[in-house]
Design an enzyme around this catalytic site. Structure first.
Site, PDB file in Angstrom:
ATOM      1  N   ASP A 299      32.643  56.186  32.695  1.00 58.24           N
ATOM      2  CA  ASP A 299      33.682  56.856  31.900  1.00 58.24           C
ATOM      3  C   ASP A 299      33.037  57.508  30.680  1.00 58.24           C
ATOM      4  OD1 ASP A 299      33.200  54.116  31.066  1.00 58.24           O
ATOM      5  OD2 ASP A 299      34.820  54.346  29.607  1.00 58.24           O
TER       6      ASP A 299
ATOM      7  N   GLU B 242      34.376  51.447  29.551  1.00 62.16           N
ATOM      8  CA  GLU B 242      33.536  50.990  28.442  1.00 62.16           C
ATOM      9  C   GLU B 242      33.992  51.598  27.125  1.00 62.16           C
ATOM     10  OE1 GLU B 242      30.425  50.688  25.485  1.00 62.16           O
ATOM     11  OE2 GLU B 242      31.213  52.550  26.296  1.00 62.16           O
TER      12      GLU B 242
HETATM   13 ZN   LIG Z   1      28.197  53.876  26.519  1.00 61.59          ZN
END
Ligand SMILES: [Zn+2]
Length: 472
Positions: free
Chosen positions: A91, A154
């Site tokens: 992501d 994340e």
């Molecule tokens: Zn990262």
């Protein structure tokens, strides 16, 4: 042991293919998108597409792959008892403004590759993937399971990893290519606390009444501004006091007359990251200090003085929780937010504590202050410290490999921030940013030098081979 050049030459040979695959995944806008989220794509379609892409190329290379509910996935190589984890994410943060070109149409310029996510974290993930591919093509039998774990959340809440490890085995040890070289082996413990402090009302004597008081937006930033609305018949004298105060303290301030009785005062400090509060100037503390110099009601004034006494010190001295160790340095305390709601004050604090000092050693002190003062305290968030000692074989292997490839002596790093490595039971952050490079993650024109990508691939391959050959 093979010479670094063996890995570097092979990485060079793989460069074209690495770039082609990297540019493909970089062109997928894998940003969190609740509008396209569903059961198969909990964080949205873009993220799901990026995860699928990685798993597909893993499968094409003959690795075992697994999609874990669209939350995360892994690419695994080798057989054996031990499980080695490499933890990255697909992501990316939204592009933001200021780009010279389309952030999702990767382009090369001056030996650099530009695109959102190239440094954080798609480039390093691909480097780790090609390192696995390289060793496989060299005919190595790992005798362990090497697993590239792909997170998808994340940049927000790490929910991907909560889900993943509910269903999948925790690696015995590993590293996360989501930070910088050489090795981050210590990350302070992190705790966010909300203090709920009863405050006496404005009643009684005093020429100045406090109507509103607030400052700061985030616990992990030193507040840049704080404001109060005051009611007083003596606007001129308050104004003079304020002007003298900001001059004395060398800060910026602003004063606005709301009407003949009310005025708004704003103090400006200097923001800094919550891990280094001593580098900032806390606007909340300046504003409180200014207020205690006014003719407020006595009980309120005393309360504000107490709050300053407890929360101003960025080392936790006010609360008597200061401590330090040689590995990670001093405890830090950042008073990030303050909201006053007539009868109570809510104060949000971010504390980062040394890796070898357990929370049990100092947290009870906070509780006893709270009890003494009649406050309540809630834990909003807590992350245990991460610490793998310098003489641990994992750290030694990663450092040695880095040194061999760069010709530079290296020491492991300790930080107050948090890397993805914290997810691992025993893990460290390892690359892929080299020490002298600009950190362009989360910024406009994010980029990575192509040579660094190739060097990282070689380093990861060599390090993995050492990990394979040693009993860790
Ligand atoms: Zn990262």
């Amino acid at each position: 042991m093979l010479e670094p050049s063996v890995f570097l030459n092979r990485a060079e040979e793989m460069k074209e293919e690495l770039l082609e695959k990297l540019m493909h995944i970089l062109s997928i806008p894998s940003i969190y998108d609740p509008n396209t989220a569903d059961n198969n794509a909990p964080f949205g379609k873009g993220i799901r597409e990026a995860l699928d892409y990685m798993l597909n190329i893993g499968k094409e290379e003959g690795f075992r792959v697994k999609n874990v509910g669209g939350y995360a996935g892994h690419i695994e190589w080798g057989e054996g008892e031990e499980l080695v984890g490499i933890l990255g994410h697909v992501d990316v943060v939204p592009p933001g403004s200021g780009w010279s070109d389309d952030p999702f149409r990767p382009y090369l310029k001056d030996e650099k590759l530009f695109a959102r996510g190239v440094q954080d974290d798609k480039g390093p993930v691909l480097a780790a993937f090609f390192a696995m591919k390289m060793l496989k093509e060299m005919g190595i039998d790992p005798g362990k399971r090497i697993r590239l774990i792909l997170g998808t959340d994340e940049e927000r809440s790490w929910k991907c990893m909560d889900h993943y490890f509910k269903h999948e085995e925790m690696p015995d040890y590993g590293f996360s290519p989501d930070a910088e070289f050489p090795v981050i082996h210590a990350e302070k413990g992190l705790i966010d606390l909300a203090f709920h402090i009863p405050v006496p009302e404005n009643e009684g004597n005093g020429n100045v009444q406090l109507l509103q008081l607030s400052g700061g937006d985030r616990l992990n930033m030193v507040p840049a501004s704080a404001q109060a609305v005051l009611q007083t018949p003596k606007q001129d004298s308050v104004k003079r006091l304020f002007e003298t105060y900001v001059t004395d303290r060398k800060i910026d301030g602003n004063i606005e007359l709301v009407n003949s009785m009310e005025m708004k005062v704003i103090c400006y400090g200097k923001t800094a990251h919550g891990s280094t509060p001593e580098q900032g100037k806390n606007a909340i503390m300046f504003l409180l200090e200014f207020l205690t110099g006014l003719d407020l009601s006595h009980p309120l004034k005393e309360k504000l003085k107490k709050i300053i006494g407890y929360f101003r010190s960025t080392s936790g001295k006010g609360l008597q929780i200061h401590s330090r160790d040689d590995v990670s340095g001093s405890l830090t305390l950042n008073t990030g937010t303050l909201r006053w709601e007539q009868k109570h004050m809510n104060i949000g604090v971010n504390i980062r504590y040394p890796v070898t000092i357990p929370i049990e050693n100092w947290y009870p002190q906070i509780l006893s202050v709270a009890e003494l003062e009649g406050w309540s305290v809630n834990t909003i968030d807590h992350m245990e410290p991460l610490y793998v000692p310098q003489d641990d074989l994992l750290v030694k292997i990663l450092l040695n490999t880095y040194e061999n490839h760069t010709g530079q002596k290296a020491k492991p790093i300790s930080i107050g921030g948090a890397t993805y490595a914290r997810v691992l039971k025993k893990g460290v952050a390892y690359g892929a940013m080299f020490p002298d490079r600009p950190d362009t993650a989360h910024q406009a024109d994010e980029h990575m030098i192509i040579d660094d990508l190739v060097r990282s691939t070689a380093i990861y391959a060599d390090a993995l081979l050492q990990i394979i050959r040693h009993k860790i």
